[in-house]
Design a protein around this motif. Structure first.
Motif, PDB file in Angstrom:
ATOM      1  N   UNK A   1     -13.164  -2.370  -4.678  1.00  0.00           N
ATOM      2  CA  UNK A   1     -14.231  -2.651  -3.766  1.00  0.00           C
ATOM      3  C   UNK A   1     -13.392  -2.640  -3.118  1.00  0.00           C
ATOM      4  N   UNK A   2     -14.529  -2.876  -1.408  1.00  0.00           N
ATOM      5  CA  UNK A   2     -14.036  -3.159  -0.244  1.00  0.00           C
ATOM      6  C   UNK A   2     -12.833  -3.682  -0.181  1.00  0.00           C
ATOM      7  N   UNK A   3     -12.704  -5.195  -0.770  1.00  0.00           N
ATOM      8  CA  UNK A   3     -11.398  -6.005  -0.876  1.00  0.00           C
ATOM      9  C   UNK A   3     -10.529  -5.140  -1.183  1.00  0.00           C
ATOM     10  N   UNK A   4     -10.002  -4.393  -1.717  1.00  0.00           N
ATOM     11  CA  UNK A   4      -9.795  -3.693  -2.772  1.00  0.00           C
ATOM     12  C   UNK A   4      -8.575  -2.449  -1.585  1.00  0.00           C
ATOM     13  N   UNK A   5     -10.563  -1.485  -1.668  1.00  0.00           N
ATOM     14  CA  UNK A   5      -9.679  -1.062  -0.270  1.00  0.00           C
ATOM     15  C   UNK A   5      -9.185  -1.201   0.716  1.00  0.00           C
ATOM     16  N   UNK A   6      -9.625  -2.371   1.713  1.00  0.00           N
ATOM     17  CA  UNK A   6      -9.225  -2.849   2.650  1.00  0.00           C
ATOM     18  C   UNK A   6      -7.806  -3.702   3.096  1.00  0.00           C
ATOM     19  N   UNK A   7      -7.274  -3.209   1.396  1.00  0.00           N
ATOM     20  CA  UNK A   7      -5.561  -4.230   1.088  1.00  0.00           C
ATOM     21  C   UNK A   7      -5.029  -3.231   1.267  1.00  0.00           C
ATOM     22  N   UNK A   8      -5.356  -2.022   0.239  1.00  0.00           N
ATOM     23  CA  UNK A   8      -4.933  -0.468  -0.027  1.00  0.00           C
ATOM     24  C   UNK A   8      -4.318  -0.414   1.416  1.00  0.00           C
ATOM     25  N   UNK A   9      -5.787   0.000   2.551  1.00  0.00           N
ATOM     26  CA  UNK A   9      -5.531   0.346   3.588  1.00  0.00           C
ATOM     27  C   UNK A   9      -3.911  -0.131   4.554  1.00  0.00           C
ATOM     28  N   UNK A  10      -4.272  -1.792   4.453  1.00  0.00           N
ATOM     29  CA  UNK A  10      -3.477  -2.600   5.294  1.00  0.00           C
ATOM     30  C   UNK A  10      -2.264  -2.611   4.562  1.00  0.00           C
ATOM     31  N   UNK A  11      -2.029  -2.224   4.225  1.00  0.00           N
ATOM     32  CA  UNK A  11      -0.157  -2.231   2.958  1.00  0.00           C
ATOM     33  C   UNK A  11      -0.181  -0.883   3.332  1.00  0.00           C
ATOM     34  N   UNK A  12      -0.815   0.341   3.626  1.00  0.00           N
ATOM     35  CA  UNK A  12      -0.194   1.948   3.834  1.00  0.00           C
ATOM     36  C   UNK A  12       0.184   1.572   5.325  1.00  0.00           C
ATOM     37  N   UNK A  13      -0.826   0.996   6.031  1.00  0.00           N
ATOM     38  CA  UNK A  13      -1.201   0.921   7.331  1.00  0.00           C
ATOM     39  C   UNK A  13      -1.945   2.146   8.117  1.00  0.00           C
ATOM     40  N   UNK A  14      -3.206   2.428   7.096  1.00  0.00           N
ATOM     41  CA  UNK A  14      -3.845   2.852   7.939  1.00  0.00           C
ATOM     42  C   UNK A  14      -5.294   2.523   8.898  1.00  0.00           C
ATOM     43  N   UNK A  15      -4.723   1.291   8.934  1.00  0.00           N
ATOM     44  CA  UNK A  15      -5.971   0.512   9.783  1.00  0.00           C
ATOM     45  C   UNK A  15      -5.298   0.073  11.083  1.00  0.00           C
ATOM     46  N   UNK A  16      -6.281   0.227  12.032  1.00  0.00           N
ATOM     47  CA  UNK A  16      -5.740   0.331  12.949  1.00  0.00           C
ATOM     48  C   UNK A  16      -5.437  -0.884  13.536  1.00  0.00           C
ATOM     49  N   UNK A  17      -4.604  -1.456  14.536  1.00  0.00           N
ATOM     50  CA  UNK A  17      -3.778  -2.764  14.517  1.00  0.00           C
ATOM     51  C   UNK A  17      -4.285  -3.447  15.896  1.00  0.00           C
ATOM     52  N   UNK A  18      -3.608  -3.874  16.819  1.00  0.00           N
ATOM     53  CA  UNK A  18      -4.097  -4.439  17.950  1.00  0.00           C
ATOM     54  C   UNK A  18      -4.587  -3.729  18.860  1.00  0.00           C
ATOM     55  N   UNK A  19      -3.968  -2.211  18.822  1.00  0.00           N
ATOM     56  CA  UNK A  19      -3.745  -1.557  20.204  1.00  0.00           C
ATOM     57  C   UNK A  19      -4.669  -0.169  19.535  1.00  0.00           C
ATOM     58  N   UNK A  20      -5.398  -0.666  18.426  1.00  0.00           N
ATOM     59  CA  UNK A  20      -6.348   0.462  18.145  1.00  0.00           C
ATOM     60  C   UNK A  20      -5.495   1.502  17.598  1.00  0.00           C
ATOM     61  N   UNK A  21      -4.497   1.336  17.409  1.00  0.00           N
ATOM     62  CA  UNK A  21      -3.518   2.750  16.911  1.00  0.00           C
ATOM     63  C   UNK A  21      -3.127   2.415  15.260  1.00  0.00           C
ATOM     64  N   UNK A  22      -3.392   2.530  14.039  1.00  0.00           N
ATOM     65  CA  UNK A  22      -2.805   2.320  13.293  1.00  0.00           C
ATOM     66  C   UNK A  22      -1.406   3.031  13.317  1.00  0.00           C
ATOM     67  N   UNK A  23      -0.653   1.746  11.983  1.00  0.00           N
ATOM     68  CA  UNK A  23       1.228   1.643  12.245  1.00  0.00           C
ATOM     69  C   UNK A  23       1.466   3.398  11.341  1.00  0.00           C
ATOM     70  N   UNK A  24       0.392   3.902  11.068  1.00  0.00           N
ATOM     71  CA  UNK A  24       1.255   5.162  10.660  1.00  0.00           C
ATOM     72  C   UNK A  24       1.311   6.249  11.979  1.00  0.00           C
ATOM     73  N   UNK A  25       0.832   5.997  12.918  1.00  0.00           N
ATOM     74  CA  UNK A  25       0.348   6.546  13.847  1.00  0.00           C
ATOM     75  C   UNK A  25       1.616   6.467  14.581  1.00  0.00           C
ATOM     76  N   UNK A  26       2.116   5.276  15.014  1.00  0.00           N
ATOM     77  CA  UNK A  26       2.592   5.148  15.767  1.00  0.00           C
ATOM     78  C   UNK A  26       4.152   5.581  15.269  1.00  0.00           C
TER      79      UNK A  26
END
Length: 76
Positions: A51-76
């Motif tokens: 579901x959406x909550x599971x998706x958001x949690x997994x994206x966060x764990x994988x560093x695929x959600x944008x950080x405070x600077x708008x860049x996902x941790x996976x791209x830093x």
């Protein structure tokens, strides 16, 4: 037991036949994850989420959600 022996033999054959080289990104910059790679990873995670909550949690764990600077941790 013979099944696991067959699997080990198969894996040993694969190891000996591969060159052992790790593929590089086409642009040569191995430290940067492209926008397209992040997009495809997000789609893959979304397709496998319960579901959406599971998706958001997994994206966060994988560093695929944008950080405070708008860049996902996976791209830093």
């Amino acid at each position: 037991m013979s099944g696991s022996l067959e699997v080990r033999q198969f894996l040993m054959q694969q190891d000996s036949s591969s060159s052992g080289d790790v593929p590089m990104q086409r642009n040569g910059d191995v430290s940067r994850v492209s926008d397209d790679q992040v997009r495809r990873a997000r789609l893959s995670v979304a397709g496998s989420s319960l579901d959406a909550e599971d998706c958001a949690r997994l994206l966060d764990m994988l560093g695929l959600l944008p950080g405070e600077d708008g860049v996902p941790p996976a791209q830093r």
